[in-house]
Design a protein around this motif. Structure first.
Motif, PDB file in Angstrom:
ATOM      1  N   ARG A  61       0.834  -1.208   0.000  1.00  9.08           N
ATOM      2  CA  ARG A  61       0.000   0.000   0.000  1.00  9.08           C
ATOM      3  C   ARG A  61       0.865   1.254   0.000  1.00  9.08           C
ATOM      4  N   GLN A  62       1.897   1.246   0.802  1.00 12.93           N
ATOM      5  CA  GLN A  62       2.787   2.404   0.855  1.00 12.93           C
ATOM      6  C   GLN A  62       3.462   2.628  -0.498  1.00 12.93           C
ATOM      7  N   LEU A  63       3.908   1.544  -1.133  1.00  9.97           N
ATOM      8  CA  LEU A  63       4.552   1.664  -2.444  1.00  9.97           C
ATOM      9  C   LEU A  63       3.576   2.154  -3.506  1.00  9.97           C
ATOM     10  N   LEU A  64       2.327   1.718  -3.416  1.00 12.14           N
ATOM     11  CA  LEU A  64       1.334   2.080  -4.421  1.00 12.14           C
ATOM     12  C   LEU A  64       0.810   3.502  -4.253  1.00 12.14           C
ATOM     13  N   LEU A  65       0.559   3.910  -3.023  1.00 12.01           N
ATOM     14  CA  LEU A  65      -0.106   5.194  -2.792  1.00 12.01           C
ATOM     15  C   LEU A  65       0.853   6.317  -2.402  1.00 12.01           C
ATOM     16  N   HIS A  66       1.930   5.980  -1.700  1.00  7.11           N
ATOM     17  CA  HIS A  66       2.862   7.011  -1.228  1.00  7.11           C
ATOM     18  C   HIS A  66       4.307   6.545  -1.434  1.00  7.11           C
ATOM     19  N   PRO A  67       4.703   6.273  -2.676  1.00  9.03           N
ATOM     20  CA  PRO A  67       6.052   5.742  -2.916  1.00  9.03           C
ATOM     21  C   PRO A  67       7.126   6.795  -2.627  1.00  9.03           C
ATOM     22  N   PRO A  68       8.241   6.382  -2.044  1.00  7.58           N
ATOM     23  CA  PRO A  68       9.314   7.345  -1.756  1.00  7.58           C
ATOM     24  C   PRO A  68      10.118   7.659  -3.013  1.00  7.58           C
ATOM     25  N   GLY A  69      10.565   8.894  -3.124  1.00 10.05           N
ATOM     26  CA  GLY A  69      11.466   9.275  -4.194  1.00 10.05           C
ATOM     27  C   GLY A  69      10.961   8.910  -5.576  1.00 10.05           C
ATOM     28  N   GLU A  70      11.775   8.162  -6.308  1.00  7.47           N
ATOM     29  CA  GLU A  70      11.444   7.760  -7.670  1.00  7.47           C
ATOM     30  C   GLU A  70      10.954   6.317  -7.728  1.00  7.47           C
ATOM     31  N   ALA A  71      10.371   5.836  -6.629  1.00  8.91           N
ATOM     32  CA  ALA A  71       9.951   4.432  -6.552  1.00  8.91           C
ATOM     33  C   ALA A  71       8.549   4.194  -7.089  1.00  8.91           C
ATOM     34  N   ALA A  72       7.890   5.222  -7.641  1.00  9.94           N
ATOM     35  CA  ALA A  72       6.522   5.038  -8.141  1.00  9.94           C
ATOM     36  C   ALA A  72       6.492   3.987  -9.247  1.00  9.94           C
ATOM     37  N   PRO A  73       5.595   2.994  -9.148  1.00 11.13           N
ATOM     38  CA  PRO A  73       5.552   1.936 -10.162  1.00 11.13           C
ATOM     39  C   PRO A  73       4.947   2.436 -11.469  1.00 11.13           C
ATOM     40  N   VAL A  74       5.425   1.888 -12.590  1.00 10.29           N
ATOM     41  CA  VAL A  74       4.778   2.143 -13.875  1.00 10.29           C
ATOM     42  C   VAL A  74       3.448   1.389 -13.884  1.00 10.29           C
ATOM     43  N   ASN A  75       2.625   1.642 -14.888  1.00 10.73           N
ATOM     44  CA  ASN A  75       1.253   1.120 -14.871  1.00 10.73           C
ATOM     45  C   ASN A  75       1.173  -0.397 -14.746  1.00 10.73           C
ATOM     46  N   ARG A  76       1.995  -1.117 -15.525  1.00 15.97           N
ATOM     47  CA  ARG A  76       1.926  -2.583 -15.458  1.00 15.97           C
ATOM     48  C   ARG A  76       2.440  -3.098 -14.117  1.00 15.97           C
ATOM     49  N   ALA A  77       3.480  -2.449 -13.592  1.00 15.70           N
ATOM     50  CA  ALA A  77       3.978  -2.849 -12.271  1.00 15.70           C
ATOM     51  C   ALA A  77       2.925  -2.569 -11.204  1.00 15.70           C
ATOM     52  N   LEU A  79      -0.315  -2.646 -11.594  1.00 15.82           N
ATOM     53  CA  LEU A  79      -1.312  -3.712 -11.712  1.00 15.82           C
ATOM     54  C   LEU A  79      -0.846  -4.984 -11.012  1.00 15.82           C
ATOM     55  N   LEU A  80       0.419  -5.346 -11.199  1.00 14.08           N
ATOM     56  CA  LEU A  80       0.939  -6.572 -10.602  1.00 14.08           C
ATOM     57  C   LEU A  80       1.051  -6.453  -9.083  1.00 14.08           C
ATOM     58  N   LEU A  81       1.359  -5.264  -8.588  1.00 15.44           N
ATOM     59  CA  LEU A  81       1.416  -5.074  -7.134  1.00 15.44           C
ATOM     60  C   LEU A  81       0.034  -5.219  -6.509  1.00 15.44           C
ATOM     61  N   TYR A  82      -0.989  -4.695  -7.177  1.00 21.26           N
ATOM     62  CA  TYR A  82      -2.355  -4.885  -6.677  1.00 21.26           C
ATOM     63  C   TYR A  82      -2.735  -6.365  -6.680  1.00 21.26           C
ATOM     64  N   ALA A  83      -2.319  -7.088  -7.720  1.00 25.68           N
ATOM     65  CA  ALA A  83      -2.619  -8.522  -7.779  1.00 25.68           C
ATOM     66  C   ALA A  83      -1.913  -9.268  -6.654  1.00 25.68           C
ATOM     67  N   PHE A 109     -12.075  -4.360  -3.600  1.00 22.82           N
ATOM     68  CA  PHE A 109     -11.616  -5.694  -4.003  1.00 22.82           C
ATOM     69  C   PHE A 109     -11.275  -5.607  -5.489  1.00 22.82           C
ATOM     70  N   SER A 110     -11.470  -6.667  -6.232  1.00 21.53           N
ATOM     71  CA  SER A 110     -10.993  -6.728  -7.618  1.00 21.53           C
ATOM     72  C   SER A 110     -11.669  -5.720  -8.537  1.00 21.53           C
ATOM     73  N   GLY A 111     -12.899  -5.305  -8.214  1.00 21.85           N
ATOM     74  CA  GLY A 111     -13.569  -4.319  -9.048  1.00 21.85           C
ATOM     75  C   GLY A 111     -12.799  -3.009  -9.142  1.00 21.85           C
ATOM     76  N   SER A 112     -12.140  -2.616  -8.064  1.00 27.92           N
ATOM     77  CA  SER A 112     -11.369  -1.378  -8.092  1.00 27.92           C
ATOM     78  C   SER A 112     -10.199  -1.473  -9.057  1.00 27.92           C
ATOM     79  N   THR A 113      -9.572  -2.639  -9.138  1.00 31.47           N
ATOM     80  CA  THR A 113      -8.461  -2.802 -10.079  1.00 31.47           C
ATOM     81  C   THR A 113      -8.952  -2.664 -11.513  1.00 31.47           C
ATOM     82  N   ALA A 114     -10.087  -3.289 -11.826  1.00 35.51           N
ATOM     83  CA  ALA A 114     -10.643  -3.159 -13.173  1.00 35.51           C
ATOM     84  C   ALA A 114     -10.984  -1.703 -13.476  1.00 35.51           C
TER      85      ALA A 114
END
Length: 217
Positions: A61-77, A79-83, A109-114
């Motif tokens: 959750r921290q990585l997805l919503l409040h990533p430090p520095g330049e750690a923000a995931p690209v879109n496909r990453a 998606l995989l972190l949510y999975a 749940f999964s609806g939010s990812t879609a």
């Protein structure tokens, strides 16, 4: 005398755009459900969320919503972190609780990812559905309540609150997410709740949809 067979629990999910009132309704349902008479004696209500319903999920959750520095995931990453969060959540929290007869109430749940990664980010809905099957092992909620509010109302409610990385996606992104929720609700048979009303009225509508789940099975 043998103990009666324990009935499997129920799995309820609240979905909707940020600012739809999920936090308020989650707390109201948390107070109501244990004394509602719907949950079998000896069983409990487990309240959880995505992302962040497990220790691993809290890190994700921290990585997805409040990533430090330049750690923000690209879109496909992203998606995989949510999975990954969902797979851990299902195996560590949801399935064990339901097997014990407890009810599970989850904020997303999964609806939010879609909605967010599919309709919002533009990633393949087919790929998202495949990942959903892998992450959930086929588990689906017994009931999904879609708290529906216009994006303008969502923005008004959020006010000057600092936006997380997902909320900061911009107006066009949030409009696409809102359209996604509407389409998903129709396709997946979710129960739409008019969430722009007074919180007590919204809670009453949620209770109305939940009540039949407590009937004898």
């Amino acid at each position: 005398m043998p103990e009666p067979e324990r009935r499997p629990g129920r799995f309820l999910v609240l979905e909707g755009i940020d600012g739809c009132g999920k936090t308020t309704q989650l707390e109201r349902l948390r107070r109501w459900l244990p004394s509602s008479g719907l949950i079998h004696a000896g069983c409990a209500l487990v309240v959880t969320r995505e992302p962040g319903g497990t220790p691993l999920g809290q890190v994700l959750r921290q990585l997805l919503l409040h990533p430090p520095g330049e750690a923000a995931p690209v879109n496909r990453a992203e998606l995989l972190l949510y999975a990954a969060d969902r797979a851990q959540h299902v195996e560590q929290v949801i399935k064990p609780a339901m097997a014990a007869g407890h009810w599970v109430l989850s904020d997303r749940f999964s609806g939010s990812t879609a909605a967010y990664q599919g309709y919002g980010r533009g990633l393949s809905l087919d790929l998202i559905e495949q990942l959903e099957q892998v992450a959930t092992g086929g588990l689906r909620p017994d009931l999904t309540l879609w708290l529906d509010v216009p994006v303008a109302e969502s923005r008004r409610r959020r006010g000057d609150r600092p936006a997380d990385r997902i909320e900061a996606g911009g107006e066009a992104f949030l409009e696409a997410v809102a359209r996604g929720f509407a389409e998903l609700a129709q396709r997946r048979g979710w129960c739409r709740v008019e969430a722009g009303a007074d919180p007590a009225q919204v809670e009453a509508a949620c209770r109305h949809h939940i009540a039949p789940l407590g009937l004898p099975r």
